[in-house]
Design a protein around this motif. Structure first.
Motif, PDB file in Angstrom:
ATOM      1  N   UNK A 422     -14.188 -16.890   9.686  1.00  0.00           N
ATOM      2  CA  UNK A 422     -13.577 -18.431   9.038  1.00  0.00           C
ATOM      3  C   UNK A 422     -12.488 -18.430   8.101  1.00  0.00           C
ATOM      4  N   UNK A 423     -12.928 -17.616   7.494  1.00  0.00           N
ATOM      5  CA  UNK A 423     -11.654 -17.688   6.213  1.00  0.00           C
ATOM      6  C   UNK A 423     -10.312 -16.309   5.603  1.00  0.00           C
ATOM      7  N   UNK A 424     -11.228 -15.842   6.716  1.00  0.00           N
ATOM      8  CA  UNK A 424     -10.104 -14.296   6.758  1.00  0.00           C
ATOM      9  C   UNK A 424     -10.038 -14.006   7.914  1.00  0.00           C
ATOM     10  N   UNK A 425      -9.011 -14.902   8.810  1.00  0.00           N
ATOM     11  CA  UNK A 425      -9.036 -15.385  10.260  1.00  0.00           C
ATOM     12  C   UNK A 425      -7.624 -14.371  10.530  1.00  0.00           C
ATOM     13  N   UNK A 426      -7.994 -12.892  10.238  1.00  0.00           N
ATOM     14  CA  UNK A 426      -6.908 -11.569  10.516  1.00  0.00           C
ATOM     15  C   UNK A 426      -8.317 -10.569  10.931  1.00  0.00           C
ATOM     16  N   UNK A 427      -9.076 -10.943  10.403  1.00  0.00           N
ATOM     17  CA  UNK A 427     -10.555  -9.813  10.756  1.00  0.00           C
ATOM     18  C   UNK A 427     -11.125 -10.956  12.151  1.00  0.00           C
ATOM     19  N   UNK A 428     -10.548 -11.569  12.658  1.00  0.00           N
ATOM     20  CA  UNK A 428     -11.778 -12.342  13.277  1.00  0.00           C
ATOM     21  C   UNK A 428     -11.813 -11.007  14.548  1.00  0.00           C
ATOM     22  N   UNK A 429     -10.338 -10.666  15.364  1.00  0.00           N
ATOM     23  CA  UNK A 429     -10.858 -10.306  16.726  1.00  0.00           C
ATOM     24  C   UNK A 429     -12.203  -9.357  16.224  1.00  0.00           C
ATOM     25  N   UNK A 430     -12.328  -9.091  15.860  1.00  0.00           N
ATOM     26  CA  UNK A 430     -12.952  -7.177  14.913  1.00  0.00           C
ATOM     27  C   UNK A 430     -14.572  -7.557  15.588  1.00  0.00           C
ATOM     28  N   UNK A 431     -14.411  -6.593  16.316  1.00  0.00           N
ATOM     29  CA  UNK A 431     -16.445  -6.589  16.085  1.00  0.00           C
ATOM     30  C   UNK A 431     -17.019  -6.678  14.935  1.00  0.00           C
ATOM     31  N   UNK A 432     -17.712  -8.052  15.083  1.00  0.00           N
ATOM     32  CA  UNK A 432     -18.384  -8.200  13.973  1.00  0.00           C
ATOM     33  C   UNK A 432     -19.381  -7.534  12.971  1.00  0.00           C
ATOM     34  N   UNK A 433     -19.755  -6.278  13.110  1.00  0.00           N
ATOM     35  CA  UNK A 433     -20.320  -4.807  12.468  1.00  0.00           C
ATOM     36  C   UNK A 433     -18.372  -5.066  11.731  1.00  0.00           C
ATOM     37  N   UNK A 434     -17.328  -4.928  12.223  1.00  0.00           N
ATOM     38  CA  UNK A 434     -16.817  -3.979  11.051  1.00  0.00           C
ATOM     39  C   UNK A 434     -15.526  -5.373  10.385  1.00  0.00           C
ATOM     40  N   UNK A 435     -15.907  -6.832  10.607  1.00  0.00           N
ATOM     41  CA  UNK A 435     -15.425  -7.747   9.544  1.00  0.00           C
ATOM     42  C   UNK A 435     -15.931  -7.170   8.249  1.00  0.00           C
ATOM     43  N   UNK A 436     -16.888  -6.573   7.805  1.00  0.00           N
ATOM     44  CA  UNK A 436     -17.150  -6.402   6.423  1.00  0.00           C
ATOM     45  C   UNK A 436     -16.453  -5.524   6.201  1.00  0.00           C
ATOM     46  N   UNK A 437     -16.202  -4.060   7.324  1.00  0.00           N
ATOM     47  CA  UNK A 437     -15.875  -3.492   6.240  1.00  0.00           C
ATOM     48  C   UNK A 437     -14.718  -2.773   7.735  1.00  0.00           C
ATOM     49  N   UNK A 438     -13.640  -2.847   7.866  1.00  0.00           N
ATOM     50  CA  UNK A 438     -12.567  -2.893   8.482  1.00  0.00           C
ATOM     51  C   UNK A 438     -12.255  -1.377   8.203  1.00  0.00           C
ATOM     52  N   UNK A 439     -12.009  -0.433   8.799  1.00  0.00           N
ATOM     53  CA  UNK A 439     -11.125   0.747   8.843  1.00  0.00           C
ATOM     54  C   UNK A 439     -10.037   0.717   8.337  1.00  0.00           C
ATOM     55  N   UNK A 440      -8.890   2.422   8.635  1.00  0.00           N
ATOM     56  CA  UNK A 440      -8.191   2.245   8.047  1.00  0.00           C
ATOM     57  C   UNK A 440      -6.878   1.080   9.128  1.00  0.00           C
ATOM     58  N   UNK A 441      -7.493   1.769  10.478  1.00  0.00           N
ATOM     59  CA  UNK A 441      -6.481   1.264  11.529  1.00  0.00           C
ATOM     60  C   UNK A 441      -6.996  -0.342  11.513  1.00  0.00           C
ATOM     61  N   UNK A 442      -7.641  -0.563  11.862  1.00  0.00           N
ATOM     62  CA  UNK A 442      -8.578  -1.810  12.515  1.00  0.00           C
ATOM     63  C   UNK A 442      -7.850  -2.654  10.434  1.00  0.00           C
ATOM     64  N   UNK A 443      -7.654  -2.261   9.580  1.00  0.00           N
ATOM     65  CA  UNK A 443      -6.906  -2.737   8.812  1.00  0.00           C
ATOM     66  C   UNK A 443      -5.403  -2.877   8.610  1.00  0.00           C
ATOM     67  N   UNK A 444      -4.780  -1.567   9.218  1.00  0.00           N
ATOM     68  CA  UNK A 444      -3.426  -1.772   9.969  1.00  0.00           C
ATOM     69  C   UNK A 444      -2.826  -2.904  10.696  1.00  0.00           C
ATOM     70  N   UNK A 445      -3.962  -3.161  11.925  1.00  0.00           N
ATOM     71  CA  UNK A 445      -4.051  -3.506  12.928  1.00  0.00           C
ATOM     72  C   UNK A 445      -3.605  -4.820  12.640  1.00  0.00           C
ATOM     73  N   UNK A 446      -4.687  -5.448  12.076  1.00  0.00           N
ATOM     74  CA  UNK A 446      -5.050  -7.080  11.424  1.00  0.00           C
ATOM     75  C   UNK A 446      -4.109  -7.497  10.137  1.00  0.00           C
ATOM     76  N   UNK A 447      -3.478  -5.905   9.302  1.00  0.00           N
ATOM     77  CA  UNK A 447      -2.289  -6.475   8.182  1.00  0.00           C
ATOM     78  C   UNK A 447      -3.517  -6.664   7.666  1.00  0.00           C
ATOM     79  N   UNK A 448      -3.925  -6.303   6.883  1.00  0.00           N
ATOM     80  CA  UNK A 448      -5.652  -6.685   6.288  1.00  0.00           C
ATOM     81  C   UNK A 448      -5.193  -5.752   4.902  1.00  0.00           C
ATOM     82  N   UNK A 449      -5.013  -5.934   3.665  1.00  0.00           N
ATOM     83  CA  UNK A 449      -4.963  -4.436   2.516  1.00  0.00           C
ATOM     84  C   UNK A 449      -6.473  -3.801   2.918  1.00  0.00           C
TER      85      UNK A 449
END
Length: 484
Positions: A422-449
């Motif tokens: 809800x508050x970091x919408x860049x991570x909303x497309x990730x599977x629920x568990x990955x929203x807690x700790x995205x891996x490096x590839x997921x961070x790059x794709x989402x533009x998350x630091x």
């Protein structure tokens, strides 16, 4: 003309259960009320523009409520407390008022102002009537067997519970309609600077809305409060801290409503109501501490030995925390909730504050000031108490070696990552568990630091820095600086 009495509103912007207003209305004389917008003082106290707007809207709402009872409210804009003191003296003389009524405030600057106002009034031959309003039991009235203030919550709560029952009388009614006030011939009727209607999309400045909010919480969520209050994704808390901080509600009104629906019990009874009552008692505890230990108003740690902690100067990391760019989704979501809503869930306040003070080892005073600027419910006692609890520098605080793991906190209290999404919408497309700790590839794709600090490194750095608390330190300045 019958001499009026002057009622001075401050952080008590309501007509119901207002001890000073109730007493003023019982004098058999017309009541004239006054409240001040002290913008320079607010700036010095670090109050943000959104809260100032809400305070001004609450004053406008109060103006209308009093007008319906023929009680005029003067809304004056002055620079600071000294100017408000001078205006009180002016209006007492101009109106020929022989009595002044107000409810106490407990911060050091406010107490100094009130002392000077009382001296001025005495010199004018004016009787001042002061009342306790922000606490059910007056600060200084709950002490240990040695007559000293409690420094730990649990024994304070026990003593408070023993005394609070008789004090929890029914809330006071609003004043009756008085005859229209006739201004003295030598005075032009003042035109108050009434604020524009409240336009905050999330928060009301109406006393009536605050009453409705309290009743809705009691009816709909209080019974499950003990089970659901720690989950930020649920609408399970009261959010009454905002109207309480503005004085739209009194703690007596909240406690009285809770007891009525808790089978008449202040202690024990239904778990949900009891847990919420405990939170209100924590609020009282922090106000009692503020009076007993005035150094808390002066940016000092409650535990003086913790002043030896070598906090890091890391402005870039502090800015990343403020803006929700730490790379820890639960921390960033918490910060975004604060920035967007002007409020933050209590569990998240602990997670965010402990991350700043432990993982980043940044001084709690910086975080306290940031929260004070953006929280609509910020008041010195509760904000300072919460920050010092998280930083392990305060009364009954978390042990310094207790350091929240943000990932574990996130998985436990936002299991599906719904709040994060809800508050970091860049991570909303990730599977629920990955929203807690995205891996490096997921961070790059989402533009998350990337995470600003690795958990185990930040934790060990904090343990090393706080380790001085286990050693005698006679001269903090001579203590060797620990590796940061």
């Amino acid at each position: 003309m019958t001499e009026p009495v002057l009622m001075w509103f401050r952080t008590d912007l309501r007509i119901h259960d207002n001890p000073a207003l109730h007493a003023a209305a019982q004098q058999g004389r017309p009541v004239v009320a006054i409240v001040f917008e002290t913008h320079h003082q607010w700036a010095r106290h670090g109050i943000g523009p959104r809260k100032i707007n809400l305070m001004r809207a609450a004053m406008a709402s109060l103006h209308d409520s009093l007008a319906a009872r023929n009680i005029p409210l003067l809304i004056e804009t002055v620079a600071d407390f000294e100017a408000s003191r001078q205006r009180i003296a002016h209006w007492l003389q101009a109106l020929g008022a022989r009595q002044l009524f107000f409810n106490n405030e407990y911060e050091v600057n406010e107490r100094r102002r009130d002392i000077m106002v009382c001296r001025d009034a005495a010199a004018q031959g004016v009787d001042v009537q002061r009342f306790h309003d922000q606490c059910l039991l007056a600060p200084g009235s709950v002490n240990n067997k040695a007559g000293l203030p409690f420094r730990v919550y649990t024994p304070f709560r026990k003593a408070w519970m023993a005394d609070a029952g008789p004090a929890l009388t029914a809330p006071l009614p609003a004043p009756a309609v008085q005859a229209p006030f006739e201004w003295p011939d030598h005075l032009l009727m003042p035109v108050s600077s009434v604020a524009e209607p409240n336009v905050d999309p999330l928060w009301s400045a109406s006393e009536d809305d605050a009453h409705q909010q309290l009743q809705e919480f009691i009816d709909e969520r209080a019974r499950q409060y003990h089970q659901e209050r720690d989950f930020p994704g649920l609408d399970s808390t009261s959010r009454l801290s905002v109207p309480l901080s503005l004085g739209l509600l009194s703690p007596r009104q909240c406690l009285y409503a809770a007891v009525r629906f808790n089978d008449g019990r202040l202690d024990g009874g239904r778990s949900g109501f009891q847990t919420w009552i405990n939170e209100l008692v924590w609020r009282e505890f922090y106000r009692h501490l503020l009076v007993a230990f005035p150094e808390l108003c002066k940016h000092r740690a409650f535990k003086p030995e913790t002043e030896v902690i070598r906090w890091r100067h890391a402005p870039d990391e502090f800015a990343a925390w403020c803006e929700g760019r730490t790379g820890y989704p639960i921390v960033d979501a918490a910060q975004q909730q604060l920035l967007q809503e002007g409020w933050m869930h209590n569990r998240l306040r602990m997670i965010s504050a402990m991350f700043l003070t432990k993982h980043l080892l940044i001084d709690w005073r910086q975080g306290e000031a940031f929260f004070n600027q953006y929280l609509l419910d910020a008041d010195l006692a509760s904000n300072n108490g919460g920050w010092q609890w998280s930083a392990s520098t305060g009364a009954d605080g978390a042990p310094w070696f207790r350091i929240f793991n943000p990932l574990l906190q996130s998985r436990k209290f936002d299991a599906t990552g719904e709040f994060i999404a809800r508050f970091v919408p860049a991570l909303a497309s990730l599977p629920p568990d990955s929203r807690h700790e995205p891996d490096g590839l997921q961070r790059r794709r989402c533009g998350y630091p990337t995470a600003i600090v690795e958990h185990s490194f930040g934790r060990q750095r904090a343990l090393d820095a706080f380790g001085v608390l286990g050693k005698p330190v006679t001269d903090p300045a001579a203590h060797p600086e620990l590796p940061l």
